[in-house]
Design a protein around this motif. Structure first.
Motif, mmCIF file in Angstrom:
data_model
loop_
_atom_site.group_PDB
_atom_site.id
_atom_site.type_symbol
_atom_site.label_atom_id
_atom_site.label_comp_id
_atom_site.label_asym_id
_atom_site.label_seq_id
_atom_site.Cartn_x
_atom_site.Cartn_y
_atom_site.Cartn_z
ATOM 1 N N LEU A 139 -4.762 1.091 -8.541
ATOM 2 C CA LEU A 139 -3.383 1.212 -9.013
ATOM 3 C C LEU A 139 -2.822 2.606 -8.757
ATOM 4 C CD1 LEU A 139 -3.279 -0.818 -12.352
ATOM 5 C CD2 LEU A 139 -2.414 -1.448 -10.108
ATOM 6 N N PHE A 140 -3.631 3.629 -8.992
ATOM 7 C CA PHE A 140 -3.170 4.993 -8.742
ATOM 8 C C PHE A 140 -2.820 5.179 -7.269
ATOM 9 C CE2 PHE A 140 -4.160 9.306 -7.307
ATOM 10 C CZ PHE A 140 -3.282 10.047 -8.084
ATOM 11 N N SER A 141 -3.693 4.711 -6.390
ATOM 12 C CA SER A 141 -3.449 4.867 -4.951
ATOM 13 C C SER A 141 -2.202 4.119 -4.510
ATOM 14 C CB SER A 141 -4.656 4.357 -4.161
ATOM 15 O OG SER A 141 -5.820 5.083 -4.480
ATOM 16 N N LEU A 142 -2.014 2.899 -5.025
ATOM 17 C CA LEU A 142 -0.866 2.093 -4.624
ATOM 18 C C LEU A 142 0.439 2.681 -5.149
ATOM 19 C CD1 LEU A 142 0.105 -0.395 -3.149
ATOM 20 C CD2 LEU A 142 -0.229 -1.711 -5.249
ATOM 21 N N ILE A 143 0.452 3.081 -6.417
ATOM 22 C CA ILE A 143 1.669 3.649 -6.999
ATOM 23 C C ILE A 143 2.008 4.984 -6.345
ATOM 24 C CG2 ILE A 143 2.677 4.583 -9.117
ATOM 25 C CD1 ILE A 143 1.062 2.452 -10.643
ATOM 26 N N LEU A 144 0.990 5.808 -6.097
ATOM 27 C CA LEU A 144 1.230 7.105 -5.463
ATOM 28 C C LEU A 144 1.768 6.927 -4.045
ATOM 29 C CD1 LEU A 144 1.007 10.198 -5.437
ATOM 30 C CD2 LEU A 144 -1.352 9.926 -4.633
ATOM 31 N N SER A 145 1.128 6.072 -3.254
ATOM 32 C CA SER A 145 1.574 5.882 -1.878
ATOM 33 C C SER A 145 2.943 5.221 -1.819
ATOM 34 C CB SER A 145 0.544 5.061 -1.094
ATOM 35 O OG SER A 145 0.314 3.801 -1.700
ATOM 36 N N ALA A 146 3.221 4.281 -2.737
ATOM 37 C CA ALA A 146 4.542 3.654 -2.768
ATOM 38 C C ALA A 146 5.615 4.664 -3.155
ATOM 39 C CB ALA A 146 4.544 2.472 -3.727
ATOM 40 N N GLY A 147 5.279 5.562 -4.081
ATOM 41 C CA GLY A 147 6.226 6.608 -4.450
ATOM 42 C C GLY A 147 6.529 7.549 -3.295
ATOM 43 N N ILE A 148 5.493 7.902 -2.550
ATOM 44 C CA ILE A 148 5.694 8.758 -1.373
ATOM 45 C C ILE A 148 6.539 8.029 -0.329
ATOM 46 C CG2 ILE A 148 4.536 9.917 0.544
ATOM 47 C CD1 ILE A 148 2.177 10.408 -1.339
ATOM 48 N N CYS A 195 -11.000 2.901 -0.191
ATOM 49 C CA CYS A 195 -9.922 2.126 -0.813
ATOM 50 C C CYS A 195 -8.568 2.793 -0.600
ATOM 51 C CB CYS A 195 -10.193 1.954 -2.309
ATOM 52 S SG CYS A 195 -11.571 0.857 -2.698
ATOM 53 N N LEU A 196 -8.546 4.107 -0.734
ATOM 54 C CA LEU A 196 -7.303 4.847 -0.510
ATOM 55 C C LEU A 196 -6.824 4.668 0.928
ATOM 56 C CD1 LEU A 196 -5.135 6.841 -1.426
ATOM 57 C CD2 LEU A 196 -6.713 8.710 -0.852
ATOM 58 N N ALA A 197 -7.755 4.697 1.883
ATOM 59 C CA ALA A 197 -7.392 4.535 3.288
ATOM 60 C C ALA A 197 -6.836 3.139 3.562
ATOM 61 C CB ALA A 197 -8.611 4.791 4.171
ATOM 62 N N VAL A 198 -7.328 2.145 2.843
ATOM 63 C CA VAL A 198 -6.842 0.776 3.013
ATOM 64 C C VAL A 198 -5.479 0.597 2.357
ATOM 65 C CG1 VAL A 198 -7.254 -1.637 2.373
ATOM 66 C CG2 VAL A 198 -9.141 -0.227 3.227
ATOM 67 N N ILE A 199 -5.313 1.174 1.173
ATOM 68 C CA ILE A 199 -4.107 0.963 0.381
ATOM 69 C C ILE A 199 -2.932 1.786 0.890
ATOM 70 C CG2 ILE A 199 -3.102 1.316 -1.915
ATOM 71 C CD1 ILE A 199 -5.917 0.736 -3.040
ATOM 72 N N ALA A 200 -3.183 3.013 1.318
ATOM 73 C CA ALA A 200 -2.097 3.942 1.657
ATOM 74 C C ALA A 200 -1.101 3.393 2.675
ATOM 75 C CB ALA A 200 -2.677 5.271 2.136
ATOM 76 N N PRO A 201 -1.540 2.797 3.794
ATOM 77 C CA PRO A 201 -0.543 2.277 4.742
ATOM 78 C C PRO A 201 0.364 1.216 4.127
ATOM 79 C CG PRO A 201 -2.702 2.413 5.772
ATOM 80 C CD PRO A 201 -2.916 2.651 4.315
ATOM 81 N N ALA A 202 -0.225 0.315 3.338
ATOM 82 C CA ALA A 202 0.588 -0.720 2.691
ATOM 83 C C ALA A 202 1.542 -0.107 1.671
ATOM 84 C CB ALA A 202 -0.314 -1.751 2.018
ATOM 85 N N GLY A 203 1.033 0.811 0.859
ATOM 86 C CA GLY A 203 1.866 1.433 -0.172
ATOM 87 C C GLY A 203 3.022 2.223 0.409
ATOM 88 N N LEU A 204 2.745 3.006 1.453
ATOM 89 C CA LEU A 204 3.801 3.802 2.081
ATOM 90 C C LEU A 204 4.916 2.910 2.614
ATOM 91 C CD1 LEU A 204 1.651 6.421 4.026
ATOM 92 C CD2 LEU A 204 3.203 6.910 2.127
ATOM 93 N N MET A 205 4.550 1.820 3.267
ATOM 94 C CA MET A 205 5.568 0.936 3.820
ATOM 95 C C MET A 205 6.292 0.141 2.735
ATOM 96 S SD MET A 205 3.913 -0.438 7.417
ATOM 97 C CE MET A 205 2.292 -0.876 6.752
ATOM 98 N N MET A 206 5.552 -0.342 1.730
ATOM 99 C CA MET A 206 6.188 -1.116 0.670
ATOM 100 C C MET A 206 7.154 -0.263 -0.143
ATOM 101 S SD MET A 206 3.362 -3.832 -0.763
ATOM 102 C CE MET A 206 2.247 -2.604 -1.433
ATOM 103 N N GLY A 207 6.852 1.027 -0.265
ATOM 104 C CA GLY A 207 7.722 1.901 -1.041
ATOM 105 C C GLY A 207 9.100 2.068 -0.453
ATOM 106 N N CYS A 208 9.268 1.764 0.829
ATOM 107 C CA CYS A 208 10.577 1.921 1.484
ATOM 108 C C CYS A 208 11.537 0.787 1.154
ATOM 109 C CB CYS A 208 10.400 1.985 2.995
ATOM 110 S SG CYS A 208 9.426 3.386 3.595
ATOM 111 N N GLY A 209 11.019 -0.347 0.733
ATOM 112 C CA GLY A 209 11.846 -1.538 0.598
ATOM 113 C C GLY A 209 12.921 -1.454 -0.461
ATOM 114 N N PHE A 210 12.570 -0.963 -1.645
ATOM 115 C CA PHE A 210 13.526 -0.967 -2.754
ATOM 116 C C PHE A 210 14.690 0.009 -2.527
ATOM 117 C CE2 PHE A 210 15.096 0.005 -7.004
ATOM 118 C CZ PHE A 210 15.278 -1.262 -7.517
ATOM 119 N N PRO A 211 14.431 1.290 -2.237
ATOM 120 C CA PRO A 211 15.566 2.195 -2.009
ATOM 121 C C PRO A 211 16.416 1.796 -0.809
ATOM 122 C CG PRO A 211 13.491 3.279 -1.443
ATOM 123 C CD PRO A 211 13.144 2.014 -2.147
#
Length: 215
Positions: free
Chosen positions: A65-74, A127-143
């Motif tokens: 959760l930390f990795s996903l929320i952090l990467s999505a925020g970035i 896990c961070l390496a797996v999650i980060a690409p998804a989180g970074l891209m997903m974070g762009c959708g809402f804004p």
């Protein structure tokens, strides 16, 4: 959950769309519903898959959760610089994230199995390496979605916030049920399809540029 979402979110916010254009309401509602649903399907799918790899639940909750929320925020912050304000840019983003998430069920189990005996620090980094690409891209959708709808009409944005939250709540329940019934891979693939379906949804909204302000 559905009853609470309707009573607490949908009904109180319905007044925000009364004077908005039909195309914007339909496209925006579809966009933010798919976004909330897709995010939760991917989040829950990754959480369930990686929790088996990390072991104790405290590790899966804190690391995943930390990795996903952090990467999505970035990713959300980066969307201010890397705009998806054209149809081509948006399509590339949606196809890329859908392809990445959809392929996870094929290559991720083998990677996790080959590193199952590694130290917890190494497994956390993996896990961070797996999650980060998804989180970074997903974070762009809402804004990105908020900018697109606000460029046409700012009044219904509160409705879209609510729809996104409602879809996220329902999506979290649906993801667990899907994983139990059909497997974690199916949950991830459906999450990928939600992001791919954002392309026709955003086409309804349109890519109208904000009006230039004069002083």
């Amino acid at each position: 959950s559905l009853a609470l979402v309707v009573v607490a979110i949908v009904l109180p916010l319905r007044g925000a769309i009364r004077e908005a254009g039909r195309g914007l309401v339909v496209g925006g509602t579809l966009y933010f519903a798919l976004l909330g649903l897709g995010f939760m399907l991917v989040e829950k799918g990754l959480l369930q898959r990686l929790s088996l790899f990390l072991g104790p639940p405290v590790y899966s909750l804190s690391i995943v959760l930390f990795s996903l929320i952090l990467s999505a925020g970035i990713g959300s912050a980066l969307s201010e610089r890397i705009r998806l304000g054209t149809r081509a840019a948006f399509m590339v983003w949606a196809v890329t994230i859908a392809a990445y998430v959809a392929t996870l069920p094929w290559w991720l189990p083998g990677v996790l199995a080959s590193n199952q005996t590694a130290e917890i620090a190494a497994r956390a980094l993996l896990c961070l390496a797996v999650i980060a690409p998804a989180g970074l891209m997903m974070g762009c959708g809402f804004p990105t979605g908020l900018r697109l709808v606000a460029a046409r009409d700012e009044r219904p944005t509160v409705w879209f916030w609510g729809i996104n939250g409602a879809a996220g709540v329902l999506g979290s329940v649906l993801a667990i049920a899907l994983s139990i019934a059909f497997g974690i891979g199916t949950t991830l693939i459906l999450g990928a399809l939600c992001y791919l379906a954002l392309v026709p949804a955003v086409s309804i909204i349109g890519f109208t540029a904000p009006a230039t302000r004069t002083r």
